[in-house]
Enzyme design. Structure first.
Site, mmCIF file in Angstrom:
data_model
loop_
_atom_site.group_PDB
_atom_site.id
_atom_site.type_symbol
_atom_site.label_atom_id
_atom_site.label_comp_id
_atom_site.label_asym_id
_atom_site.label_seq_id
_atom_site.Cartn_x
_atom_site.Cartn_y
_atom_site.Cartn_z
ATOM 1 N N LYS A 1 -22.155 11.637 -0.002
ATOM 2 C CA LYS A 1 -23.335 11.257 0.772
ATOM 3 C C LYS A 1 -23.046 11.258 2.278
ATOM 4 O O LYS A 1 -23.948 11.447 3.084
ATOM 5 C CB LYS A 1 -23.818 9.865 0.366
HETATM 6 C C1 LIG Z 1 -25.119 10.876 -5.281
HETATM 7 C C2 LIG Z 1 -23.961 11.307 -6.062
HETATM 8 C C3 LIG Z 1 -24.065 12.311 -7.036
HETATM 9 C C4 LIG Z 1 -25.376 12.969 -7.396
HETATM 10 O O1 LIG Z 1 -25.866 13.765 -6.357
HETATM 11 P P1 LIG Z 1 -27.412 14.169 -6.337
HETATM 12 O O2 LIG Z 1 -27.601 14.859 -5.040
HETATM 13 O O3 LIG Z 1 -28.171 12.869 -6.386
HETATM 14 O O4 LIG Z 1 -27.674 15.003 -7.507
HETATM 15 C C5 LIG Z 1 -22.911 12.688 -7.704
HETATM 16 N N1 LIG Z 1 -21.735 12.108 -7.442
HETATM 17 C C6 LIG Z 1 -21.605 11.134 -6.523
HETATM 18 C C7 LIG Z 1 -20.271 10.511 -6.311
HETATM 19 C C8 LIG Z 1 -22.705 10.709 -5.790
HETATM 20 O O5 LIG Z 1 -22.558 9.741 -4.871
#
Ligand SMILES: *Cc1c(COP(=O)(O)O)cnc(C)c1O
Length: 494
Positions: A110
């Protein structure tokens, strides 16, 4: 570049307005009217630094940002917040390429987008003459919340409020959030799961009267969730960057295809890979990997999206999602940009919890593959990769790694094409699940004790983002029922 709503294409917005609004007025998501082509040859792109590449890609999507402003935002985001110079290194282990997206401040992918979003938002507000304070409301399954907090804390002209499922995040994730400093931040635990948090935030956003009241008081609500194009667009960059790294290391030649496998929850990360493919990046298959909440796997297999099922808490909580918001954008694209159809299907999702796409739409999903991993598969995969290569996977990455490996074994994807696996979190964020995978047994120690043991056992050094949680003061201990979210927002803004 103009953006339009997935539910009504006559609702349009310039890039800055779309970044500022997050969601379109009709509840649809903003999508680009046209996907631009890659701006130069793949070899030329492969020669760029992360910041240079980000500039070349972002300028195509954020056309009303002056170049100097865009460069400034990119440098503020990627100049010093990452603990490796390459920002998103590609690591070859156990036959696959892991694209490490967890070198930012909160050690999850993120950070790749949330490091830049606050700057994109405040610049947009400044240029548009918006006088109100920007108030970010965010529902989180664990990682978004902390990354958004880190991104927005003490950014002038903004406030941020994060809702997380009280019992649905790891101890480290929770500690990261409840110890967040900053004069403009609030963190609240909700008695419910992530979907409850997300539904609550959406309801507040859809409440036109409430929004107006807040505007009157000088607050403009916005979202840092992955529905914001200001999050989606920066994520396109690292797929192109990964391709460049494969070229630079001689693994592929210009134009060769790669496969990409993404551990998927809200469908934001893999949608960015889809856009990269639309732009001309040679991606053969986009592989969506789910945990036991395998709504997406079932969708790709049957053409029917159905959230009417039991919600499962897993060791990959950031993928414990039954309503993948960003899928709406894909639906819009495969419907032939048919906003009416998209709106109809989304209405069906709201009313009946399910919808079915047409045969024509299904045909356009050819470039996708999907798979899922059970909890046992995930643990075994952590162990397999550790034993084969000494590399430590977090449970989210392990889900994708398992799915990629299974599809290869089943011959559902071409083994001669390099497999890039999005590695979305540091194993330190989920030390309990990781050690359980490696050792095959559980432990009564606290998460922070397990962090220490993971480091001892694997020799992988502990990231500062985790070390500094030791002894950090708890600053946010409020929990509320899911029905009390609006009241909590009003309280925060009083
Ligand atoms: C948010 C997240 C995901 C999923 O990503 P999306 O964009 O919501 O599909 C997978 N792994 C981790 C560690 C995340 O923080």
């Amino acid at each position: 570049m103009i953006y339009q709503s997935t539910r009504n294409t006559s609702i349009k917005a310039d890039p800055s307005a779309a970044v500022l609004k997050g969601l379109a007025e009709d509840g649809g998501l903003f999508v680009p009217e046209e996907i631009p082509e890659l701006p130069m040859t793949l070899s030329a792109l492969a020669g760029l630094s992360y910041e240079e590449l980000a500039f070349q890609i972002l300028r195509l999507f954020l056309t009303d940002y002056p170049e100097s402003e865009l460069k400034e935002c990119i440098h503020l985001a990627y100049g010093q917040n990452f603990d490796v110079p390459g920002i998103a290194p590609l690591v070859k282990k156990a036959g696959s390429f892991y694209l490490e997206l967890f070198h930012g401040r909160t050690i999850a992918f993120k950070d790749m987008a949330l490091s830049i979003l606050p700057h994109l938002m405040t610049r947009a507000a400044g240029r548009m003459g918006a006088k109100e304070e920007i108030v970010i409301l965010t529902a989180t399954s664990g990682d978004t919340g902390k990354a958004a907090l880190a991104g927005f804390a003490d950014v002038p002209g903004t406030r941020i409020m994060v809702f997380y499922p009280k019992d649905g995040v790891s101890e480290v994730q929770k500690l990261q959030m409840v110890t967040q400093k900053g004069g403009n931040v609030e963190v609240v635990g909700v008695e419910g799961n992530f979907d409850d948090c997300q539904a609550g935030v959406k309801q507040i956003f859809h409440d036109a009267k409430l929004k107006e009241t807040l505007m009157g008081k000088g607050f403009r609500l916005s979202s840092a969730n992955s529905i914001n194009i200001g999050r989606l667009v920066p994520q396109i960059v690292y797929y192109i960057y990964a391709y460049g790294q494969l070229m630079a290391s001689g693994e592929i030649r210009e134009g060769d295809e790669i496969n990409v496998c993404v551990p998927t929850g809200n469908f934001g990360n893999i949608l960015a890979a889809f856009y990269a493919r639309q732009m001309g990046l040679p991606i053969k298959k986009l592989i969506s990997a789910s945990n036991e909440n395998k709504v997406l796997y079932d969708f790709f297999r049957t053409g029917s999206y159905d959230r009417n099922r039991k919600f499962v808490l897993t060791s990959s909580p950031s993928m414990d999602i039954l309503v993948s918001s960003n899928l709406e954008r894909l639906i819009f694209h495969i419907s032939g940009e048919d906003a009416e159809k998209t709106g109809e299907l989304m209405q069906s999702l709201t009313n009946k919890g399910r919808y079915e796409i047409t045969e024509d739409m299904r045909k356009k999903l050819d470039c996708f593959e999907a798979g899922f991993a059970t909890e046992e598969d995930t643990q075994k995969e952590i162990r397999r990769v550790y034993e084969e290569s000494g590399y430590v996977l977090d449970p989210h990455t392990a889900v994708a790694s398992f799915v990629a490996d299974s599809l290869l074994k089943e011959g559902r994807v071409d083994g001669s094409v390099p497999m890039v696996i999005a590695s979305t979190a540091s194993p330190y964020k989920f030390a309990r699940a990781v050690l359980y995978g490696i050792e095959g047994e559980g432990s009564k120690e606290s998460d922070m004790e397990l962090v220490g043991r993971l480091s001892e056992k694997t020799g992988l050094s502990e990231p500062e983002a985790v070390s500094k949680l030791r002894g950090a003061e708890i600053l946010h201990d409020k929990t509320i029922p899911a029905s009390g979210m609006e009241e909590a927002v009003l309280g925060f803004l009083r």
